[in-house]
Design an enzyme around this catalytic site. Structure first.
Site, mmCIF file in Angstrom:
data_model
loop_
_atom_site.group_PDB
_atom_site.id
_atom_site.type_symbol
_atom_site.label_atom_id
_atom_site.label_comp_id
_atom_site.label_asym_id
_atom_site.label_seq_id
_atom_site.Cartn_x
_atom_site.Cartn_y
_atom_site.Cartn_z
ATOM 1 N N GLU A 134 -26.320 16.659 24.111
ATOM 2 C CA GLU A 134 -26.481 15.860 25.335
ATOM 3 C C GLU A 134 -27.172 14.529 25.044
ATOM 4 O O GLU A 134 -26.812 13.502 25.627
ATOM 5 C CB GLU A 134 -27.219 16.655 26.410
ATOM 6 C CG GLU A 134 -26.475 17.891 26.894
ATOM 7 C CD GLU A 134 -25.057 17.648 27.392
ATOM 8 O OE1 GLU A 134 -24.737 16.517 27.824
ATOM 9 O OE2 GLU A 134 -24.243 18.598 27.349
ATOM 10 N N HIS A 143 -17.058 13.370 22.850
ATOM 11 C CA HIS A 143 -16.828 14.629 22.141
ATOM 12 C C HIS A 143 -16.072 14.374 20.842
ATOM 13 O O HIS A 143 -15.196 13.516 20.781
ATOM 14 C CB HIS A 143 -16.070 15.611 23.019
ATOM 15 C CG HIS A 143 -16.917 16.152 24.123
ATOM 16 N ND1 HIS A 143 -16.472 16.293 25.400
ATOM 17 C CD2 HIS A 143 -18.202 16.582 24.131
ATOM 18 C CE1 HIS A 143 -17.433 16.793 26.153
ATOM 19 N NE2 HIS A 143 -18.508 16.970 25.405
ATOM 20 N N CYS A 171 -19.918 10.728 13.239
ATOM 21 C CA CYS A 171 -20.836 10.593 14.376
ATOM 22 C C CYS A 171 -22.224 10.148 13.918
ATOM 23 O O CYS A 171 -22.895 9.389 14.623
ATOM 24 C CB CYS A 171 -20.917 11.906 15.149
ATOM 25 S SG CYS A 171 -19.386 12.310 16.051
#
Length: 183
Positions: A134, A143, A171
Site C-alpha cells: 500500500e 500493480h 519496481c
C-alpha cells in the site's frame, strides 16, 4: 521519507512495532514512527449487509488526519476490521495512488481466519507485505505482473503468501527514483 503508523481502533502494539521495524528495513533512509493517536473505527463506514467496513470512507478520514500532521510524508493506517470496496468482496488495504495515505486491514491476514493454527511470524510477514504494497501505491506504483514482487495484486491470501515483502528489480528502481524526489 517519514512514515507515520496510525492505529484505527485497537491494534496489538507488538504487531505495529514489527511493521515499523520491517518498513524501516525495506525503505532505505526512512524514519518510521508509531503515532500515539488512535482514530476510532467509524460506524458510518460499516455496511450492515456486508458486515464489513468501507475502506474508502476510512481512507478519507486518515487523509484528513494527515492534513493536520504535515511532519509525515506518508501515513499508514492499520486496523483490525474487515475492509471492502464496492467492486470487490474484500481488500487487504487501500491507498491513494499517488498520495500520502494508505490503510491495511489485519483481519484476513491472520492464519486462523482460514482455519489454520495461529502463527505470529506468518501473520507479521503478511502484515508487512500489505503495508509495503500500500505504501508503494502512495509513491505512485501500480500493480506488478511479477507474482513474487510485493506490488503484485493479492486476490487471495495465497497471492500474499507467494509474493515477497520486497520490490522486484523494476519496481525497486522506480521506488528509489521516487524517494529521491521526496528528499
Amino acid at each position: 521519507m517519514r512514515i507515520g503508523i496510525l492505529r484505527i481502533g485497537t491494534v496489538e502494539p507488538y504487531v505495529l512495532s514489527r511493521i515499523k521495524e520491517g518498513l524501516s528495513n525495506i525503505f532505505p533512509e526512512t524514519k518510521c514512527t508509531l503515532i500515539g493517536d488512535e482514530l476510532p473505527v467509524l460506524e458510518e463506514a460499516f455496511n450492515e449487509n456486508r458486515r464489513q467496513y468501507d475502506s474508502t470512507i476510512i481512507l478519507h478520514v486518515v487523509h484528513s488526519y494527515a492534513e493536520r500532521k504535515k511532519i509525515f510524508n506518508r501515513i499508514l493506517g492499520v486496523t483490525e476490521v474487515d475492509l471492502f470496496v464496492p467492486r470487490l468482496n474484500f481488500v487487504f488495504g487501500e491507498a491513494e495512488c499517488p498520495g500520502r495515505v494508505a490503510i491495511i486491514s489485519l483481519h484476513r491476514l491472520r492464519p486462523e481466519f482460514y482455519g489454520e493454527k495461529p502463527n505470529l511470524e506468518v501473520f507479521v510477514e503478511r502484515c508487512l507485505k500489505e503495508a509495503v504494497h500500500e505504501l508503494g501505491h502512495t509513491l505512485g506504483l501500480r500493480h506488478c505482473p511479477n507474482p513474487f514482487c510485493v506490488m503484485h495484486f493479492s486476490n487471495s491470501i495465497f497471492d500474499t503468501d507467494t509474493k515477497q515483502s520486497l520490490f522486484c528489480n523494476k519496481c525497486y528502481l522506480k521506488v528509489n527514483d521516487l524517494l529521491k524526489k521526496l528528499e
